[in-house]
Motif scaffolding. Structure first.
Motif, PDB file in Angstrom:
ATOM      1  N   ARG A   1      -7.108  19.103  -0.205  1.00 40.45           N
ATOM      2  CA  ARG A   1      -7.077  18.679   1.090  1.00 40.45           C
ATOM      3  C   ARG A   1      -5.619  18.895   2.056  1.00 40.45           C
TER       4      ARG A   1
ATOM      5  N   PHE B   1       3.803  -1.203   3.795  1.00 44.82           N
ATOM      6  CA  PHE B   1       2.956   0.050   3.827  1.00 44.82           C
ATOM      7  C   PHE B   1       3.714   1.313   3.916  1.00 44.82           C
TER       8      PHE B   1
ATOM      9  N   ILE C   1       0.887  -1.143  -0.007  1.00 45.67           N
ATOM     10  CA  ILE C   1       0.100  -0.079  -0.097  1.00 45.67           C
ATOM     11  C   ILE C   1       0.905   1.282   0.021  1.00 45.67           C
ATOM     12  N   VAL C   2       0.853   2.052  -0.872  1.00 43.74           N
ATOM     13  CA  VAL C   2       1.864   3.315  -1.209  1.00 43.74           C
ATOM     14  C   VAL C   2       0.952   4.620  -1.110  1.00 43.74           C
ATOM     15  N   PRO C   3       1.730   5.528  -0.959  1.00 46.74           N
ATOM     16  CA  PRO C   3       1.102   6.925  -1.050  1.00 46.74           C
ATOM     17  C   PRO C   3       1.443   7.680  -2.336  1.00 46.74           C
ATOM     18  N   TRP C   4       1.112   8.869  -2.387  1.00 45.96           N
ATOM     19  CA  TRP C   4       1.085   9.650  -3.377  1.00 45.96           C
ATOM     20  C   TRP C   4       2.468  10.469  -3.573  1.00 45.96           C
TER      21      TRP C   4
ATOM     22  N   LEU D   1      12.820   9.126  11.865  1.00 47.37           N
ATOM     23  CA  LEU D   1      13.103   8.683  10.255  1.00 47.37           C
ATOM     24  C   LEU D   1      14.419   9.294   9.978  1.00 47.37           C
TER      25      LEU D   1
ATOM     26  N   HIS E   1     -10.316   4.423   0.276  1.00 47.86           N
ATOM     27  CA  HIS E   1      -9.098   4.166   1.096  1.00 47.86           C
ATOM     28  C   HIS E   1      -9.550   2.934   1.792  1.00 47.86           C
TER      29      HIS E   1
ATOM     30  N   LEU F   1       6.666   5.043   7.734  1.00 49.51           N
ATOM     31  CA  LEU F   1       5.796   6.269   8.160  1.00 49.51           C
ATOM     32  C   LEU F   1       6.237   7.798   8.094  1.00 49.51           C
ATOM     33  N   GLY F   2       5.741   8.644   8.989  1.00 45.05           N
ATOM     34  CA  GLY F   2       6.230   9.928   8.923  1.00 45.05           C
ATOM     35  C   GLY F   2       7.350  10.225   9.537  1.00 45.05           C
ATOM     36  N   GLY F   3       7.688  11.430   9.518  1.00 43.46           N
ATOM     37  CA  GLY F   3       9.120  11.987  10.076  1.00 43.46           C
ATOM     38  C   GLY F   3       8.875  13.596  10.576  1.00 43.46           C
TER      39      GLY F   3
ATOM     40  N   ALA G   1      -2.033   5.026  -4.256  1.00 40.91           N
ATOM     41  CA  ALA G   1      -2.969   6.105  -3.474  1.00 40.91           C
ATOM     42  C   ALA G   1      -3.959   6.654  -4.911  1.00 40.91           C
TER      43      ALA G   1
ATOM     44  N   GLU H   1       3.982  16.300  11.750  1.00 40.54           N
ATOM     45  CA  GLU H   1       4.353  16.242  10.431  1.00 40.54           C
ATOM     46  C   GLU H   1       3.467  17.292   9.706  1.00 40.54           C
TER      47      GLU H   1
ATOM     48  N   LYS I   1      -1.802  -1.547  -3.929  1.00 39.88           N
ATOM     49  CA  LYS I   1      -2.836  -0.567  -3.892  1.00 39.88           C
ATOM     50  C   LYS I   1      -2.210   0.733  -4.159  1.00 39.88           C
TER      51      LYS I   1
ATOM     52  N   GLY J   1       3.194   5.631   4.353  1.00 33.82           N
ATOM     53  CA  GLY J   1       2.176   6.456   4.367  1.00 33.82           C
ATOM     54  C   GLY J   1       2.268   7.184   5.677  1.00 33.82           C
TER      55      GLY J   1
ATOM     56  N   PHE K   1       4.266  18.047   6.205  1.00 35.63           N
ATOM     57  CA  PHE K   1       4.066  17.705   4.716  1.00 35.63           C
ATOM     58  C   PHE K   1       3.726  18.646   3.804  1.00 35.63           C
TER      59      PHE K   1
HETATM   60  P1  NAD Z   1      -2.154   7.700   3.766  1.00 31.48           P
HETATM   61  O1  NAD Z   1      -1.769   7.243   5.153  1.00 31.48           O
HETATM   62  O2  NAD Z   1      -3.325   8.695   3.845  1.00 31.48           O
HETATM   63  O3  NAD Z   1      -2.339   7.032   2.460  1.00 31.48           O
HETATM   64  C1  NAD Z   1      -1.321   6.094   2.262  1.00 31.48           C
HETATM   65  C2  NAD Z   1      -2.021   5.066   1.418  1.00 31.48           C
HETATM   66  O4  NAD Z   1      -2.844   4.226   2.491  1.00 31.48           O
HETATM   67  C3  NAD Z   1      -2.983   5.226   0.282  1.00 31.48           C
HETATM   68  O5  NAD Z   1      -2.815   4.422  -0.607  1.00 31.48           O
HETATM   69  C4  NAD Z   1      -4.388   5.077   1.107  1.00 31.48           C
HETATM   70  O6  NAD Z   1      -5.435   4.876  -0.006  1.00 31.48           O
HETATM   71  C5  NAD Z   1      -3.992   3.962   1.984  1.00 31.48           C
HETATM   72  N1  NAD Z   1      -4.831   3.883   3.062  1.00 31.48           N
HETATM   73  C6  NAD Z   1      -5.696   4.783   3.712  1.00 31.48           C
HETATM   74  N2  NAD Z   1      -6.340   4.097   4.718  1.00 31.48           N
HETATM   75  C7  NAD Z   1      -6.111   2.728   4.585  1.00 31.48           C
HETATM   76  C8  NAD Z   1      -6.436   1.804   5.479  1.00 31.48           C
HETATM   77  N3  NAD Z   1      -7.416   1.996   6.622  1.00 31.48           N
HETATM   78  N4  NAD Z   1      -6.173   0.591   4.986  1.00 31.48           N
HETATM   79  C9  NAD Z   1      -5.548   0.318   4.139  1.00 31.48           C
HETATM   80  N5  NAD Z   1      -5.012   1.299   3.365  1.00 31.48           N
HETATM   81  C10 NAD Z   1      -5.411   2.694   3.515  1.00 31.48           C
HETATM   82  O7  NAD Z   1      -0.870   8.779   3.531  1.00 31.48           O
HETATM   83  P2  NAD Z   1      -0.797   9.750   2.384  1.00 31.48           P
HETATM   84  O8  NAD Z   1      -1.684  11.073   2.777  1.00 31.48           O
HETATM   85  O9  NAD Z   1      -1.117   9.126   0.855  1.00 31.48           O
HETATM   86  O10 NAD Z   1       0.722  10.203   2.425  1.00 31.48           O
HETATM   87  C11 NAD Z   1       1.376  11.016   3.023  1.00 31.48           C
HETATM   88  C12 NAD Z   1       1.912  10.335   4.270  1.00 31.48           C
HETATM   89  O11 NAD Z   1       2.765   9.214   4.132  1.00 31.48           O
HETATM   90  C13 NAD Z   1       2.828  11.341   5.107  1.00 31.48           C
HETATM   91  O12 NAD Z   1       2.510  11.488   6.601  1.00 31.48           O
HETATM   92  C14 NAD Z   1       4.106  10.867   4.881  1.00 31.48           C
HETATM   93  O13 NAD Z   1       5.109  11.122   6.098  1.00 31.48           O
HETATM   94  C15 NAD Z   1       4.151   9.314   4.694  1.00 31.48           C
HETATM   95  N6  NAD Z   1       5.131   8.916   4.099  1.00 31.48           N
HETATM   96  C16 NAD Z   1       6.199   8.200   4.393  1.00 31.48           C
HETATM   97  C17 NAD Z   1       7.204   7.715   3.918  1.00 31.48           C
HETATM   98  C18 NAD Z   1       8.050   6.817   4.252  1.00 31.48           C
HETATM   99  O14 NAD Z   1       9.005   5.888   3.708  1.00 31.48           O
HETATM  100  N7  NAD Z   1       8.397   6.616   5.575  1.00 31.48           N
HETATM  101  C19 NAD Z   1       7.277   7.958   2.442  1.00 31.48           C
HETATM  102  C20 NAD Z   1       6.124   8.868   1.690  1.00 31.48           C
HETATM  103  C21 NAD Z   1       5.213   9.155   2.665  1.00 31.48           C
END
Ligand code: NAD
Length: 488
Positions: free
Chosen positions: A336, A233, A154-157, A417, A216, A258-260, A183, A389, A181, A235, A391
């Protein structure tokens, strides 16, 4: 127009009921096009396909096929590199500049080839020698590393290709099947990868499945399914917690990036004039990177001088249209996120931090989700803007008394982090680095990043490491076997 179809069981398919969602350009607010929006049922079909493919194909044991397939995917991606670059800038809003580095070219060069190159040399088996624990005869023992099975990714954007390839490459190299999955903000880079896998590689059907969704909650199918063996994951920490809780019902391990809230720690014997202005580099991609150094720690006695240096650098940041190669900073990914960043800036002012420059929506960029490069001074580390964080392109300058105080402030964070340390000598930078509880650190301008470099966090920044040998091991199980000594 990007690829709108999902990849399930080797086929490029529409979502259940033909559902789709809009892919929006965050710099212009224009709709780029649509993407299939997978349902929970689609995700369940993807998981079932991955389970079957893992259990019934020879993928887990055919190392030569895995290596060849990863290299095929690499070549296919190279073939569409420029289309991917333009698409990333359009859907992510990342500055074109960043695609020549971490956003595209760096992962494209090594994120698949490095794990592919490790398949043969990886320590799949090791002898732990003879043992006779019960006194009834000696046994020869070995430890085998095996794929863990079906991996839910599961990845972010924010850096989607970088994150996808740095999970997909190691997971596939180690012999797993994957359900990915992306974002909802940035689906097309993932669906493009899906199409290339289907059309240009020998990866068996079902070994990789890619299911975008605007919902999500569809990701929860991955966390809760008994057919998924690991969730990987990246995010937010809040979502990481939810995934970990959901995964507990089936006792599956979770691998969380996760975040940092990383520091840029400038020690008093460093060359301040050479170091402090570089703190504005955190505006790259509008501060939307988890490892960015968002707290600038400077000697209290020289706080105001450092703030002026940082102000000049922040006011010189080129930002705006991400397709312009001169820009360091583009928009936030969505309305957002823009509102979230502006909310933090308001909170900073309300809690008494001094806004030095920026702080709002740039007047010359009324369309798109832009935020001005923003600098806060006189920040206390207990303030919300120093603890949470953001962002966004927002830097907090915090004064410290001495080295111990600097280390205390650096560690006074729920996160752990990354970070930067600059000192008058490497010896001092290393001494301080040993006291900072984070997963990565750049010392005196050095860069730790690479496909061979484990990346991840202490504390609320995550569990596990991506990349490097540690990153390969995340995707393995361990099996220990023993047989009577003398048999061969
Ligand atoms: P997010 O946590 O909202 O979403 C990340 C992914 O999780 C998306 O694909 C989303 O659809 C999915 N998701 C959301 N709710 C879910 C659930 N209940 N079950 C399963 N999947 C779910 O994060 P975001 O807004 O897309 O990204 C920003 C965040 O990600 C920031 O806080 C950032 O620090 C963090 N991030 C961390 C790293 C790292 O390597 N540590 C890298 C990039 C981003």
């Amino acid at each position: 127009m990007g690829e709108h179809r999902m990849l399930i069981n080797g086929g490029l398919v529409e979502a259940e009921g033909g559902r789709t969602f809009e892919n929006v350009n965050p710099a212009t607010e224009e709709v780029l096009g649509r993407c299939a929006s997978g349902s929970a049922g689609d995700m369940a079909r993807a998981v079932a396909a991955a389970r079957r493919a893992f259990d019934e194909s020879d993928w887990a044991r055919d190392r030569a096929l895995r290596k060849a397939s990863l290299l095929q995917l690499q070549e296919a991606l190279e073939g569409e590199r420029e289309e991917l670059r333009a698409e990333l800038v359009a859907e992510v809003g990342c500055p074109l500049l960043s695609t020549f580095g971490p956003q595209l070219d760096a992962p494209l060069r090594e994120a698949l080839t490095w794990p592919a190159g490790q398949i043969e040399s990886f320590a799949w088996e090791r002898s732990i020698g003879l043992g006779n624990p019960f006194g009834i005869g000696e046994s020869e023992r070995e430890v085998w590393k095996e794929p863990i099975g079906v991996v839910g990714v599961i990845v972010p954007w924010n850096f989607p290709v970088e994150i996808i390839l740095n999970k997909l490459g190691p997971a596939l190299a180690m012999g797993n099947a994957v359900v990915l999955k992306p974002a909802p903000d940035t689906p097309w880079n993932a669906t493009r990868i899906g199409r290339l896998i289907a059309e240009k590689t020998d990866i068996p059907p079902g070994i990789v499945n890619i299911v975008p969704s605007v919902d999500h909650a569809v990701g929860e199918v991955i966390s809760t399914s008994p057919d998924v063996d690991l969730v990987a994951f990246t995010g937010s920490t809040a979502t990481g917690r939810r995934i970990m809780a959901a995964a507990a019902s089936t006792l599956k391990p979770v691998f969380l990036e996760l975040g940092g809230k990383s520091v840029n720690l400038v020690l008093e014997d460093a060359d301040l004039a050479a170091t402090v202005p570089a703190s504005a580099a955190m505006c790259l991609h509008a501060g939307q990177g988890c490892a960015m150094a968002t707290r600038l720690l400077v000697p209290r006695a020289r706080h105001d001088e450092c703030v002026e240096m940082a102000r000049a650098a922040f006011e010189a940041v080129s930002y705006g249209d991400p397709t312009d190669a001169a820009n360091l900073q583009g928009p936030q990914v969505s309305r957002r996120q823009q509102e979230r960043v502006l909310g933090y800036i308001e909170k900073g002012r309300a809690e008494g931090a001094r806004l030095v420059t920026g702080g709002g929506i740039p007047k010359h960029l009324p369309r798109g989700y832009f935020v001005e490069p923003t600098l806060f001074a006189d920040v206390d580390n207990s303030m919300t803007i120093a603890q949470e964080e953001i962002f966004g392109p927002v830097l907090c300058v915090i004064g410290y008394e001495d080295e111990d105080d600097a280390v205390r402030i650096a560690n006074d964070s729920p996160y752990g982090l990354s970070g930067l340390i600059t000192a008058g000598s490497l010896e001092r930078a290393k001494r301080v680095a040993r006291r900072i509880r984070t997963g990565t650190l750049g010392l005196n301008g050095g860069i730790w990043y690479g496909p061979d470099a484990p990346f991840g966090g202490y504390k609320a920044s995550g569990i596990g490491r991506q990349c490097g040998i540690e990153g390969l091991e995340m995707f393995t199980e361990t099996k220990t076997v023993g047989w009577p000594a003398g048999q061969s």
